[in-house]
Scaffold this motif. Structure first.
Motif, PDB file in Angstrom:
ATOM      1  N   ALA A 161       0.679  -1.210  -0.413  1.00 38.33           N
ATOM      2  CA  ALA A 161       0.149  -0.060  -0.443  1.00 38.33           C
ATOM      3  C   ALA A 161       0.756   1.441  -0.060  1.00 38.33           C
ATOM      4  O   ALA A 161       2.045   1.433   0.571  1.00 38.33           O
ATOM      5  N   LYS A 162       0.195   2.573  -0.580  1.00 40.90           N
ATOM      6  CA  LYS A 162       0.611   3.691  -0.506  1.00 40.90           C
ATOM      7  C   LYS A 162       0.941   4.464   0.956  1.00 40.90           C
ATOM      8  O   LYS A 162       0.411   3.476   1.471  1.00 40.90           O
ATOM      9  N   THR A 163       2.373   4.883   1.484  1.00 42.10           N
ATOM     10  CA  THR A 163       1.674   6.241   2.497  1.00 42.10           C
ATOM     11  C   THR A 163       0.721   7.135   2.467  1.00 42.10           C
ATOM     12  O   THR A 163       0.189   7.564   1.380  1.00 42.10           O
ATOM     13  N   ARG A 164       0.173   7.324   4.054  1.00 46.42           N
ATOM     14  CA  ARG A 164      -1.325   8.660   3.477  1.00 46.42           C
ATOM     15  C   ARG A 164      -0.368   9.373   2.865  1.00 46.42           C
ATOM     16  O   ARG A 164      -0.961  10.950   2.393  1.00 46.42           O
ATOM     17  N   ALA A 165       1.216   9.955   3.704  1.00 50.32           N
ATOM     18  CA  ALA A 165       1.624  10.585   3.198  1.00 50.32           C
ATOM     19  C   ALA A 165       1.890  11.354   1.704  1.00 50.32           C
ATOM     20  O   ALA A 165       2.002  12.460   1.262  1.00 50.32           O
ATOM     21  N   GLN A 166       2.437  10.212   1.249  1.00 49.24           N
ATOM     22  CA  GLN A 166       2.096   9.913  -0.171  1.00 49.24           C
ATOM     23  C   GLN A 166       1.421  10.215  -1.065  1.00 49.24           C
ATOM     24  O   GLN A 166       0.891  11.048  -2.089  1.00 49.24           O
ATOM     25  N   THR A 167       0.360  10.021  -0.759  1.00 50.97           N
ATOM     26  CA  THR A 167      -0.885  10.255  -1.809  1.00 50.97           C
ATOM     27  C   THR A 167      -1.107  11.324  -0.889  1.00 50.97           C
ATOM     28  O   THR A 167      -1.677  12.290  -2.399  1.00 50.97           O
ATOM     29  N   ILE A 168      -1.734  12.109   0.389  1.00 52.96           N
ATOM     30  CA  ILE A 168      -1.174  13.258  -0.129  1.00 52.96           C
ATOM     31  C   ILE A 168      -0.809  14.648  -0.748  1.00 52.96           C
ATOM     32  O   ILE A 168      -1.049  15.464  -0.870  1.00 52.96           O
ATOM     33  N   GLY A 169       0.850  14.189  -0.718  1.00 52.68           N
ATOM     34  CA  GLY A 169       1.480  15.337  -1.292  1.00 52.68           C
ATOM     35  C   GLY A 169       1.316  15.200  -2.699  1.00 52.68           C
ATOM     36  O   GLY A 169       0.726  16.079  -3.642  1.00 52.68           O
ATOM     37  N   ARG A 170       0.723  14.368  -2.993  1.00 51.05           N
ATOM     38  CA  ARG A 170       0.714  14.175  -4.951  1.00 51.05           C
ATOM     39  C   ARG A 170      -0.768  14.893  -5.295  1.00 51.05           C
ATOM     40  O   ARG A 170      -0.813  15.379  -5.895  1.00 51.05           O
ATOM     41  N   TRP A 171      -1.988  14.648  -4.596  1.00 49.53           N
ATOM     42  CA  TRP A 171      -2.904  15.290  -4.345  1.00 49.53           C
ATOM     43  C   TRP A 171      -3.034  16.846  -4.782  1.00 49.53           C
ATOM     44  O   TRP A 171      -3.322  17.891  -5.320  1.00 49.53           O
ATOM     45  N   ILE A 172      -1.610  17.371  -3.303  1.00 49.52           N
ATOM     46  CA  ILE A 172      -1.613  18.962  -2.598  1.00 49.52           C
ATOM     47  C   ILE A 172      -1.357  19.486  -3.998  1.00 49.52           C
ATOM     48  O   ILE A 172      -1.381  20.297  -4.641  1.00 49.52           O
ATOM     49  N   PHE A 173       0.261  18.607  -4.730  1.00 49.27           N
ATOM     50  CA  PHE A 173       0.729  19.032  -5.610  1.00 49.27           C
ATOM     51  C   PHE A 173      -0.060  19.174  -7.188  1.00 49.27           C
ATOM     52  O   PHE A 173       0.164  20.242  -8.131  1.00 49.27           O
ATOM     53  N   ALA A 174      -0.705  17.781  -6.880  1.00 49.50           N
ATOM     54  CA  ALA A 174      -1.223  17.712  -8.673  1.00 49.50           C
ATOM     55  C   ALA A 174      -2.354  19.054  -8.756  1.00 49.50           C
ATOM     56  O   ALA A 174      -2.827  19.635 -10.042  1.00 49.50           O
ATOM     57  N   SER A 175      -3.271  19.104  -7.450  1.00 50.27           N
ATOM     58  CA  SER A 175      -3.778  20.071  -7.389  1.00 50.27           C
ATOM     59  C   SER A 175      -3.248  21.721  -7.970  1.00 50.27           C
ATOM     60  O   SER A 175      -4.278  22.799  -7.672  1.00 50.27           O
ATOM     61  N   LEU A 176      -2.744  21.734  -7.031  1.00 50.66           N
ATOM     62  CA  LEU A 176      -1.514  23.221  -7.249  1.00 50.66           C
ATOM     63  C   LEU A 176      -1.709  23.733  -8.554  1.00 50.66           C
ATOM     64  O   LEU A 176      -1.678  24.705  -9.258  1.00 50.66           O
ATOM     65  N   VAL A 177      -0.603  23.017  -8.813  1.00 49.63           N
ATOM     66  CA  VAL A 177      -0.143  22.766 -10.874  1.00 49.63           C
ATOM     67  C   VAL A 177      -1.960  22.196 -11.538  1.00 49.63           C
ATOM     68  O   VAL A 177      -1.439  23.693 -12.575  1.00 49.63           O
ATOM     69  N   ALA A 178      -2.818  22.166 -11.767  1.00 49.46           N
ATOM     70  CA  ALA A 178      -3.638  21.786 -11.996  1.00 49.46           C
ATOM     71  C   ALA A 178      -4.528  23.204 -11.466  1.00 49.46           C
ATOM     72  O   ALA A 178      -5.383  23.732 -12.797  1.00 49.46           O
ATOM     73  N   SER A 179      -4.783  23.810 -10.710  1.00 46.49           N
ATOM     74  CA  SER A 179      -5.015  25.101 -10.063  1.00 46.49           C
ATOM     75  C   SER A 179      -4.236  26.445 -11.250  1.00 46.49           C
ATOM     76  O   SER A 179      -5.595  26.878 -11.702  1.00 46.49           O
ATOM     77  N   LEU A 180      -3.309  25.680 -10.756  1.00 47.04           N
ATOM     78  CA  LEU A 180      -2.537  27.391 -11.931  1.00 47.04           C
ATOM     79  C   LEU A 180      -2.498  27.174 -12.989  1.00 47.04           C
ATOM     80  O   LEU A 180      -2.735  28.379 -14.371  1.00 47.04           O
ATOM     81  N   THR A 181      -2.390  25.725 -13.946  1.00 48.69           N
ATOM     82  CA  THR A 181      -3.022  26.156 -15.392  1.00 48.69           C
ATOM     83  C   THR A 181      -4.231  26.173 -15.670  1.00 48.69           C
ATOM     84  O   THR A 181      -4.076  27.023 -17.053  1.00 48.69           O
ATOM     85  N   LEU A 182      -5.506  25.938 -15.217  1.00 50.12           N
ATOM     86  CA  LEU A 182      -6.452  26.832 -15.051  1.00 50.12           C
ATOM     87  C   LEU A 182      -6.616  28.318 -15.434  1.00 50.12           C
ATOM     88  O   LEU A 182      -7.129  28.784 -16.004  1.00 50.12           O
TER      89      LEU A 182
END
Length: 153
Positions: free
Chosen positions: A14-35
């Motif tokens: 299983a993936k660790t919770r910190a890895q999952t949360i970190g990916r979501w935060i980074f991807a959301s940040l870049v996606a919102s900046l891109t939008l």
């Protein structure tokens, strides 16, 4: 990392919770900046649009990155699949060719350790997992017991 039992022949790491949360935060940040920036992209040059598209694609890859480890007892294989939006790589390790598992400190990282698979058919060991010492020792003990091979430090 913990092993989740899916069936008698397959277990997935299983993936660790910190890895999952970190990916979501980074991807959301870049996606919102891109939008946000895409709303006014008619004023941009083609190079700027391509750069932002490339950054958005990389953020999607980080968001959906997944490493899956399967243990097949019938065929005596350990299969490691790495995928994102599409499959990236697959590594198949025959259990009967594993000579030992080895714990080794990562170069330049005082608290980082690698769990290596020492094969009887290869000179160079295969990297299996990385993390802190306690995590790697626990995984190494489980795997060495499961495969009935020694754990080297």
């Amino acid at each position: 990392m913990r092993f989740k039992q899916l069936s008698p022949t397959i277990a997935i790491m299983a993936k660790t919770r910190a890895q999952t949360i970190g990916r979501w935060i980074f991807a959301s940040l870049v996606a919102s900046l891109t939008l946000f920036n895409a709303l006014g992209f008619e004023h941009w040059s083609y190079a700027e649009v391509i750069i932002w598209s490339f950054i958005a694609l990389l953020s999607w890859h980080l968001l959906f990155a997944r490493r899956r480890i399967q243990f097949d007892l019938e065929r005596q294989l350990i299969t490691i699949n790495v995928s994102s939006l599409y499959p990236l790589t697959q590594q198949v390790i025959p259990i009967n060719h594993i000579a030992a598992f080895q714990i080794q400190q990562r170069l330049g990282q005082p608290h980082g350790y690698d769990l290596l698979v020492v094969m009887d058919t290869q000179i160079e060991p295969l990297k299996f997992q990385y993390g802190d010492l306690h995590q790697i020792q626990a995984i190494g003990k489980q795997l060495s017991t499961f495969c009935n091979v020694p754990l080297l430090s």
